[in-house]
Design a protein around this motif. Structure first.
Motif, short mmCIF file in Angstrom:
data_model
loop_
_atom_site.label_atom_id
_atom_site.label_comp_id
_atom_site.label_asym_id
_atom_site.label_seq_id
_atom_site.Cartn_x
_atom_site.Cartn_y
_atom_site.Cartn_z
N VAL A 177 1.43 36.48 20.49
CA VAL A 177 2.69 37.14 20.14
C VAL A 177 2.44 37.98 18.89
CG1 VAL A 177 5.08 36.83 19.42
CG2 VAL A 177 4.10 35.33 21.16
N GLU A 178 2.85 39.27 18.92
CA GLU A 178 2.73 40.14 17.76
C GLU A 178 4.08 40.26 17.08
OE1 GLU A 178 0.48 43.71 18.12
OE2 GLU A 178 -0.53 43.02 19.94
N LEU A 179 4.06 40.19 15.75
CA LEU A 179 5.29 40.22 14.94
C LEU A 179 5.33 41.53 14.15
CD1 LEU A 179 5.12 36.52 13.75
CD2 LEU A 179 6.78 37.47 15.36
N LEU B 75 3.50 42.26 10.96
CA LEU B 75 3.58 41.04 10.14
C LEU B 75 2.56 39.99 10.57
CD1 LEU B 75 7.46 40.58 9.88
CD2 LEU B 75 5.91 41.71 8.25
N GLY B 76 1.69 40.35 11.54
CA GLY B 76 0.68 39.40 12.00
C GLY B 76 0.93 38.98 13.44
N THR B 77 0.14 37.99 13.88
CA THR B 77 0.26 37.48 15.25
C THR B 77 0.43 35.97 15.22
OG1 THR B 77 -2.13 37.19 15.50
CG2 THR B 77 -1.22 39.32 16.17
N ARG C 11 6.18 30.78 13.06
CA ARG C 11 5.21 31.48 12.22
C ARG C 11 5.89 31.91 10.94
NH1 ARG C 11 1.74 34.47 9.73
NH2 ARG C 11 0.14 35.70 10.80
N ALA C 12 5.24 31.65 9.81
CA ALA C 12 5.73 32.13 8.52
C ALA C 12 5.17 33.53 8.27
CB ALA C 12 5.31 31.17 7.41
N VAL C 13 6.03 34.47 7.96
CA VAL C 13 5.61 35.85 7.70
C VAL C 13 6.06 36.26 6.31
CG1 VAL C 13 5.63 36.48 10.13
CG2 VAL C 13 7.71 36.79 8.77
N VAL C 14 5.31 37.20 5.73
CA VAL C 14 5.61 37.68 4.38
C VAL C 14 6.31 39.04 4.49
CG1 VAL C 14 4.65 38.38 2.16
CG2 VAL C 14 3.65 36.45 3.44
N THR D 56 10.79 41.58 14.75
CA THR D 56 10.72 41.62 16.21
C THR D 56 9.39 41.02 16.68
OG1 THR D 56 12.02 43.65 16.19
CG2 THR D 56 10.89 43.09 18.25
N SER D 57 9.43 40.22 17.77
CA SER D 57 8.21 39.65 18.35
C SER D 57 7.99 40.25 19.72
CB SER D 57 8.33 38.12 18.45
OG SER D 57 9.37 37.75 19.33
#
Length: 593
Positions: A482-484, A493-495, A506-509, A521-522
């Motif tokens: 999953v891409e964020l 924001l990462g995967t 998932r924790a995102v910054v 959005t994912s």
């Protein structure tokens, strides 16, 4: 006359003894009666046990109890003098010396036909010519040895040995101490430690034989004492015997399995009377010919084939069943076989920590290699698409721990297992893990309409710039990527990789340059391989000017930025006006030329 007199005495004995018990009584016909109801026999008259005689009858004045004899004394009758006297004992005249006693004699000792410790009814008859004798009252008396003591020592014979059974026999003591022998005490001890050993007397305590169940190779020493009512007499002579050594007892075998380690242990059951030289241990694998080597402490030289410890070990083949038998050996021979021990080595389980990371038409499978690696030559990775045929990939080497699978179909879910490759034995697959490869998501310039919402903890949707927010989503393909992305302008924001149930967290910054309203959005695929989009609106706190200068890669929105821009425009406009005024002043200067 004797017979009729005996009948009378029997009647007297019954009357005196009704309802009571006591020592055996002698009766005229030799039967036994009961001296019940009579107090202790004394040598002087007692009104309780001696009836008064009529005046024409003699009167017993005393009976002295001796060793096998009774001395009777009486007074003559008051009437006519008798021609003679006769002393009756137990309804009989046992001693001819006390029959036809001259009329002037008033005492007589009966020392014939009497038994010690037996009570008798004593009477004196005054004999008259031509008439029936006149009998005195009955006087109960008991002959006894007044010099009684403990019995002498028995004589013990040689001890008989038959296998492990020892038989003791002895002769009764020549001197019983004047009393009946009540029993014997046999003292038997084991040589070396003086441990007492019971000797069974199956015929009762007064029998003169007993038996012992001995131990092979062990000696026994015995003595015997006799005892009567006065106590125990001295010990007999001492005799010793030894049970011959025999083969040892059969040991008990046990097979214990711990993983692939197999331990054969045994417990001895008797040495047979001779030292154990060692143990014969035989291990067989089910369905295979020949013995299996077992490592353990063994003897030297001619005893090298014998184990001298109590266990041995070997590494078993997974899935194999082993049977062990153990025999003991001493100088006499080899024991019988008590039975066998059996154990089965479990099939080799698949490796631990199997994981599959999805890629673009690929998946990277990792695991922890099995230790110890005995017999392992590599690993087999099996991957199966839902509804499809299983495919395998071989990974050589006992230490191998990863393999990349290629040529996979994006959006399809695969089940992946790993198992070791053994030279022989049974192996099991690891637990299956799912994986869904997928192509990188196409990220549009503007946030698309979501299929569903992402979730976040309560109060977490107003982060600070540069802060962290944990977002969660469901409904994706298992173990898929999953891409964020955060909008307004998209920034990654990462995967994340989903779990087996298609969920992720998932924790995102949040970029430090952001403020105002944005959308996280994912992008991923659902279990059918179709695109799946989830979204979450957030509000980022106001960003500082310094942060905007540090991070200008994404446009910031909101009042603080507008204010800054407006201020800049005013400053620029003010500067331009100043320049115009200055220009005008210059143009109004006089021309010097």
């Amino acid at each position: 006359m004797i017979g009729s007199r005996g009948a009378v005495l029997i009647a007297v004995g019954v009357v005196l003894g009704a309802g009571l018990t006591g020592p055996a009584l002698a009766t005229p016909d030799g039967a036994s009666g009961s001296r019940a109801g009579v107090p202790g026999i004394e040598s002087t008259p007692d009104p309780d046990n001696s009836a008064s005689a009529p005046p024409e009858q003699p009167v017993i004045t005393g009976v002295v109890e001796g060793d096998g004899e009774l001395t009777v004394t009486w007074d003559p009758p008051d009437g006519d003098a008798p021609t003679s006297y006769t002393v009756w004992v137990g309804g009989e005249v046992p001693d001819s010396g006390c029959d036809e006693i001259p009329a002037g004699t008033h005492t007589c000792t009966v020392d014939t036909g009497l038994e010690n410790e037996t009570s008798y009814a004593v009477e004196v008859a005054a004999n008259h010519t031509g008439t029936e004798p006149a009998y005195s009252q009955a006087w109960w008396a008991t002959p006894r040895n007044t010099q009684v003591t403990v019995p002498g020592a028995p004589t013990l014979h040689d001890i008989g040995v038959d296998g492990d059974t020892l038989t003791l026999t002895w002769d009764a003591p020549g001197d019983d101490g004047g009393l009946a022998i009540l029993g014997y005490t046999v003292t038997t001890v084991r040589s070396g430690d003086d441990h007492p050993v019971p000797c069974e007397q199956p015929q009762g305590r007064t029998s003169t034989t007993c038996t012992i169940t001995g131990t092979a190779g062990v000696g026994y020493t015995a003595t015997v004492t006799a005892w009567n009512s006065e106590g125990e007499g001295p010990a007999s002579n001492e005799k010793t015997a030894t049970v011959a050594a025999g083969r040892p007892g059969p040991p008990t075998a046990l097979v214990a399995v711990d993983g692939r380690a197999v331990t054969v242990s045994w417990t001895p059951h008797g040495t047979g009377g001779a030292p154990i030289q060692g143990y014969l241990v035989t291990v067989h694998r089910e369905g295979q010919p020949g013995p299996v080597p077992c490592a353990g402490q063994q003897g030297q030289g001619e005893w090298s084939s014998l184990y001298t410890g109590s266990s041995c070990t070997f590494t078993g083949v997974p899935g194999a069943t082993y049977t062990a038998s153990v025999k003991a050996r001493n100088s006499v021979g080899t024991s019988d076989l008590a039975g066998t021990g059996t154990g089965t080595v479990p099939a080799l389980a698949g490796p631990h920590d199997v994981a599959a990371t999805p890629g673009n038409a690929t998946a990277t499978v990792t695991w922890t290699a099995i230790t110890p690696a005995t017999g392992i030559t590599g690993y087999t990775v099996t991957y199966t698409r839902e509804g499809g045929q299983a495919q395998t990939a071989q990974v050589p080497g006992a230490a191998a721990h990863s393999r990349e699978l290629t040529g996979l179909e994006n959006g399809a879910t695969y089940s992946v297992t790993v198992k070791a490759v053994l030279g022989e034995g049974t192996v099991r697959d690891s637990a299956a893990v799912p994986v869904t490869p997928s192509a990188p998501a196409t990220i549009p310039d503007t946030a698309p309409e979501p299929d569903d919402a992402l979730s976040a903890p309560a109060g977490a949707t107003t982060p600070e710039p540069g802060g962290t927010i944990t977002v969660s989503g469901t409904g994706f393909a298992p173990n898929s990527r999953v891409e964020l992305v955060i909008y307004s302008s998209p920034r990654s924001l990462g995967t994340a990789t989903t779990a087996a149930d298609g969920s992720f967290s998932r924790a995102v910054v949040i970029p430090s340059s952001l403020s105002g309203s944005h959308t996280v959005t994912s992008f991923g695929v659902d279990p059918d391989g179709d695109p799946r989009v989830l979204a979450l609106g957030i509000t980022v706190a106001a960003v500082t000017l310094a942060a905007a200068a540090d991070d200008s890669g994404l446009a910031a929105t909101g009042a603080p930025i507008a204010t800054i821009l407006l201020t800049g425009v005013l400053l620029i406009a003010g500067g331009a006006g100043t320049r115009v005024a200055a220009g005008g002043a210059a143009s109004g200067r006089p021309d010097r030329g």
